[in-house]
Design a protein around this motif. Sequence first.
Motif, mmCIF file in Angstrom:
data_model
loop_
_atom_site.group_PDB
_atom_site.id
_atom_site.type_symbol
_atom_site.label_atom_id
_atom_site.label_comp_id
_atom_site.label_asym_id
_atom_site.label_seq_id
_atom_site.Cartn_x
_atom_site.Cartn_y
_atom_site.Cartn_z
ATOM 1 N N ALA A 1 -40.631 -22.174 -12.471
ATOM 2 C CA ALA A 1 -40.078 -23.453 -12.456
ATOM 3 C C ALA A 1 -39.450 -23.691 -10.778
ATOM 4 O O ALA A 1 -39.641 -24.572 -10.042
ATOM 5 C CB ALA A 1 -38.900 -23.993 -13.377
ATOM 6 N N ALA A 2 -38.354 -22.812 -10.407
ATOM 7 C CA ALA A 2 -37.952 -22.819 -9.125
ATOM 8 C C ALA A 2 -39.118 -22.941 -8.077
ATOM 9 O O ALA A 2 -39.036 -23.493 -6.878
ATOM 10 C CB ALA A 2 -36.929 -21.572 -8.931
ATOM 11 N N ALA A 3 -40.068 -22.032 -7.870
ATOM 12 C CA ALA A 3 -41.201 -21.804 -7.208
ATOM 13 C C ALA A 3 -41.973 -23.208 -7.330
ATOM 14 O O ALA A 3 -42.445 -23.723 -6.246
ATOM 15 C CB ALA A 3 -42.373 -20.708 -7.696
ATOM 16 N N GLU B 1 -36.302 -15.652 -17.840
ATOM 17 C CA GLU B 1 -36.108 -15.357 -16.179
ATOM 18 C C GLU B 1 -37.612 -15.787 -15.660
ATOM 19 O O GLU B 1 -37.484 -16.468 -14.535
ATOM 20 C CB GLU B 1 -35.791 -13.944 -15.974
ATOM 21 C CG GLU B 1 -35.519 -13.627 -14.383
ATOM 22 C CD GLU B 1 -34.709 -14.437 -13.641
ATOM 23 O OE1 GLU B 1 -34.348 -14.637 -12.492
ATOM 24 O OE2 GLU B 1 -33.763 -15.273 -14.375
ATOM 25 N N GLU C 1 -40.820 -26.123 -7.812
ATOM 26 C CA GLU C 1 -40.116 -27.239 -7.166
ATOM 27 C C GLU C 1 -39.971 -27.127 -5.663
ATOM 28 O O GLU C 1 -39.923 -27.955 -4.885
ATOM 29 C CB GLU C 1 -38.465 -26.945 -7.552
ATOM 30 C CG GLU C 1 -38.175 -27.160 -9.214
ATOM 31 C CD GLU C 1 -36.695 -27.123 -9.325
ATOM 32 O OE1 GLU C 1 -35.889 -26.576 -8.580
ATOM 33 O OE2 GLU C 1 -36.529 -27.302 -10.622
ATOM 34 N N ASN C 2 -40.182 -25.673 -4.958
ATOM 35 C CA ASN C 2 -40.448 -25.589 -3.659
ATOM 36 C C ASN C 2 -41.761 -25.770 -2.959
ATOM 37 O O ASN C 2 -41.907 -25.662 -1.822
ATOM 38 C CB ASN C 2 -39.769 -24.158 -3.408
ATOM 39 C CG ASN C 2 -38.211 -24.083 -3.777
ATOM 40 O OD1 ASN C 2 -37.524 -25.016 -3.625
ATOM 41 N ND2 ASN C 2 -38.040 -22.850 -4.075
ATOM 42 N N ARG D 1 -37.789 -19.503 -15.477
ATOM 43 C CA ARG D 1 -36.894 -19.966 -14.478
ATOM 44 C C ARG D 1 -37.526 -19.821 -12.977
ATOM 45 O O ARG D 1 -37.555 -20.748 -12.034
ATOM 46 C CB ARG D 1 -35.402 -19.395 -14.447
ATOM 47 C CG ARG D 1 -34.391 -19.995 -13.718
ATOM 48 C CD ARG D 1 -33.250 -18.887 -13.448
ATOM 49 N NE ARG D 1 -33.276 -17.958 -12.947
ATOM 50 C CZ ARG D 1 -33.416 -17.807 -11.474
ATOM 51 N NH1 ARG D 1 -33.534 -18.741 -10.876
ATOM 52 N NH2 ARG D 1 -33.809 -16.280 -11.032
ATOM 53 N N LEU D 2 -37.797 -18.521 -12.664
ATOM 54 C CA LEU D 2 -38.429 -18.101 -11.308
ATOM 55 C C LEU D 2 -39.667 -19.069 -11.082
ATOM 56 O O LEU D 2 -39.979 -19.663 -10.068
ATOM 57 C CB LEU D 2 -38.854 -16.858 -11.289
ATOM 58 C CG LEU D 2 -37.626 -15.897 -11.468
ATOM 59 C CD1 LEU D 2 -38.119 -14.423 -11.491
ATOM 60 C CD2 LEU D 2 -36.860 -15.940 -10.007
#
Length: 121
Positions: A112-114, A106, A116-117, A109-110
């Motif tokens: 990677a998402a951060a 998790e 990407e943004n 994942r968090l």
Amino acid sequence: MAKFGDLENAIMNEVWQAENPLLVREILDRLNRGLAYNTVQTVTEILNRKGWLSKERDGRAFRYGPAATRDDYVSGLIREALSFADDRAAALVGFVDEMPNDEAAELRRLLAAAHENEPQP
């Protein structure tokens, strides 16, 4: 940032769990510890001065609500703990190595998402 004392922690837990700001009497009743009203009132005022509780007048009394989230508190503790590390990266790796696999996944994942943004240069 210092860790909450036992009573501070208990009061914050009650305030965080409440749907609305609480009177000192309501906090005292929820604690169910046989404490004196003045003890709970003093600690709620200390938490207010430290910036953890907000207060609003309700007649002759005050209602106390959270000025920050439980996650804000935990994040601050982690930042403080990392400030003692000679090698922050090694401390973080050690922390993540001790995580259960699902929490580590998790976290990845968090992150990677951060990433990407993030704005691109």
